[in-house]
Design an enzyme around this catalytic site. Structure first.
Site, PDB file in Angstrom:
ATOM      1  N   LYS A   1       0.809  -1.211   0.000  1.00 36.74           N
ATOM      2  CA  LYS A   1       0.000   0.000   0.000  1.00 36.74           C
ATOM      3  C   LYS A   1       0.842   1.260   0.000  1.00 36.74           C
ATOM      4  O   LYS A   1       0.372   2.345  -0.305  1.00 36.74           O
ATOM      5  CB  LYS A   1      -0.890   0.041   1.272  1.00 36.74           C
ATOM      6  CG  LYS A   1      -1.750  -1.148   1.465  1.00 36.74           C
ATOM      7  CD  LYS A   1      -2.413  -1.055   2.879  1.00 36.74           C
ATOM      8  CE  LYS A   1      -2.755  -2.420   3.327  1.00 36.74           C
ATOM      9  NZ  LYS A   1      -3.142  -2.473   4.754  1.00 36.74           N
TER      10      LYS A   1
ATOM     11  N   LYS B   1      16.760   4.028   1.393  1.00 39.02           N
ATOM     12  CA  LYS B   1      17.467   3.868   2.670  1.00 39.02           C
ATOM     13  C   LYS B   1      18.652   2.934   2.443  1.00 39.02           C
ATOM     14  O   LYS B   1      18.590   1.736   2.754  1.00 39.02           O
ATOM     15  CB  LYS B   1      16.499   3.292   3.710  1.00 39.02           C
ATOM     16  CG  LYS B   1      16.993   3.358   5.136  1.00 39.02           C
ATOM     17  CD  LYS B   1      16.069   2.582   6.058  1.00 39.02           C
ATOM     18  CE  LYS B   1      14.956   3.428   6.641  1.00 39.02           C
ATOM     19  NZ  LYS B   1      14.169   2.691   7.662  1.00 39.02           N
TER      20      LYS B   1
ATOM     21  N   ASP C   1      14.444  -0.471   1.142  1.00 37.59           N
ATOM     22  CA  ASP C   1      15.149  -0.645   2.417  1.00 37.59           C
ATOM     23  C   ASP C   1      16.188  -1.764   2.245  1.00 37.59           C
ATOM     24  O   ASP C   1      17.306  -1.505   1.799  1.00 37.59           O
ATOM     25  CB  ASP C   1      14.118  -0.956   3.506  1.00 37.59           C
ATOM     26  CG  ASP C   1      14.706  -1.006   4.896  1.00 37.59           C
ATOM     27  OD1 ASP C   1      15.932  -0.889   5.045  1.00 37.59           O
ATOM     28  OD2 ASP C   1      13.941  -1.187   5.870  1.00 37.59           O
TER      29      ASP C   1
HETATM   30  C1  PRP Z   1       7.522  -1.732   2.340  1.00 35.87           C
HETATM   31  C2  PRP Z   1       7.759  -0.868   1.106  1.00 35.87           C
HETATM   32  C3  PRP Z   1       8.425  -1.806   0.169  1.00 35.87           C
HETATM   33  C4  PRP Z   1       9.203  -2.700   1.079  1.00 35.87           C
HETATM   34  C5  PRP Z   1      10.606  -2.225   1.105  1.00 35.87           C
HETATM   35  O1  PRP Z   1       6.333  -2.420   2.157  1.00 35.87           O
HETATM   36  O2  PRP Z   1       6.572  -0.371   0.577  1.00 35.87           O
HETATM   37  O3  PRP Z   1       7.502  -2.558  -0.566  1.00 35.87           O
HETATM   38  O4  PRP Z   1       8.633  -2.604   2.384  1.00 35.87           O
HETATM   39  O5  PRP Z   1      11.361  -3.011   1.966  1.00 35.87           O
HETATM   40  P1  PRP Z   1      12.600  -3.884   1.492  1.00 35.87           P
HETATM   41  O6  PRP Z   1      13.440  -3.037   0.582  1.00 35.87           O
HETATM   42  O7  PRP Z   1      13.276  -4.190   2.796  1.00 35.87           O
HETATM   43  O8  PRP Z   1      12.080  -5.106   0.800  1.00 35.87           O
HETATM   44  P2  PRP Z   1       5.582  -3.188   3.343  1.00 35.87           P
HETATM   45  O9  PRP Z   1       5.921  -4.652   3.253  1.00 35.87           O
HETATM   46  O10 PRP Z   1       5.859  -2.500   4.642  1.00 35.87           O
HETATM   47  O11 PRP Z   1       4.055  -3.043   2.908  1.00 35.87           O
HETATM   48  P3  PRP Z   1       3.164  -1.697   2.756  1.00 35.87           P
HETATM   49  O12 PRP Z   1       3.671  -0.962   1.533  1.00 35.87           O
HETATM   50  O13 PRP Z   1       1.779  -2.215   2.571  1.00 35.87           O
HETATM   51  O14 PRP Z   1       3.357  -0.877   4.018  1.00 35.87           O
END
Ligand code: PRP
Length: 179
Positions: A42, A130, A102
């Protein structure tokens, strides 16, 4: 500023200005390519809505929702597709739109999936990067802001589903997530 925040990291105006620049860059790079923008739910919902309005060329929008396979998946990088694209993407020039990179595991996996489906090209636009959290070698092609390795929320980024609607991004107070 929201009382749960320690400080504001990127203001609403900074996001708006940077998004306009990124949109102009993408419009220049994709003129006549009818790119497919894929928002990853999302977190990317705010950014994709603002970004596409700054890309003044013909384009299409679709969404994917992906979910990790539980706690260990952050290290394995295996994700599950919860909502897939509505249309095939063979031959399409794809811009994956994310709120944050991330560890990079989500995007590394997703990029492989899209390449495997024979997209003509796959690039990544992320409003926040990040690099301090990275565990695989991946760099967004279009990046808004480099952020420190802290717990940030707002503009799509959440903690336990909260704060996504803040129009700016800030660092969450430690006592809010450590209890
Ligand atoms: C977050 C973000 C990315 C992912 C990045 O999504 O939107 O999709 O994490 O992290 P990474 O580089 O460590 O893989 P999340 O899983 O928190 O879902 P959301 O977007 O629904 O909050």
């Amino acid at each position: 500023m929201h009382p749960h925040l320690e400080r504001v990291l990127v203001t609403e105006e900074e996001i708006r200005n940077r998004t306009a620049q990124l949109g102009a860059d993408i419009a220049r790079d994709y003129a006549d390519k009818n790119p497919l923008f894929i928002g990853i739910l999302k977190g990317a919902c705010m950014f994709i809505a603002d970004l596409v309005r700054a890309v003044e060329i013909p384009l299409e929008i679709d969404f994917m929702a992906i979910s990790s396979y539980g706690a260990s998946s952050k290290s394995s990088g295996v994700v599950r597709i919860m909502k897939d694209l509505d249309r095939p993407l063979e031959g399409r020039h794809v811009v994956v739109v994310e709120d944050i990179v991330d560890t990079g595991l989500t995007l590394a996996y997703l990029r492989d999936v899209l390449v495997h489906r024979r997209a003509a090209s796959v690039k990544i636009a992320a409003i926040f990067d990040k690099p301090g959290g990275r565990s695989v070698d991946i760099t967004p092609d279009y990046c808004g802001f480099t952020v420190p390795n802290e717990f940030i929320v707002g503009y799509g980024l959440d903690h336990a589903e909260r704060y996504r609607n803040l129009p700016y991004v800030g660092v969450l107070k430690r006592e809010v997530y450590e209890h």
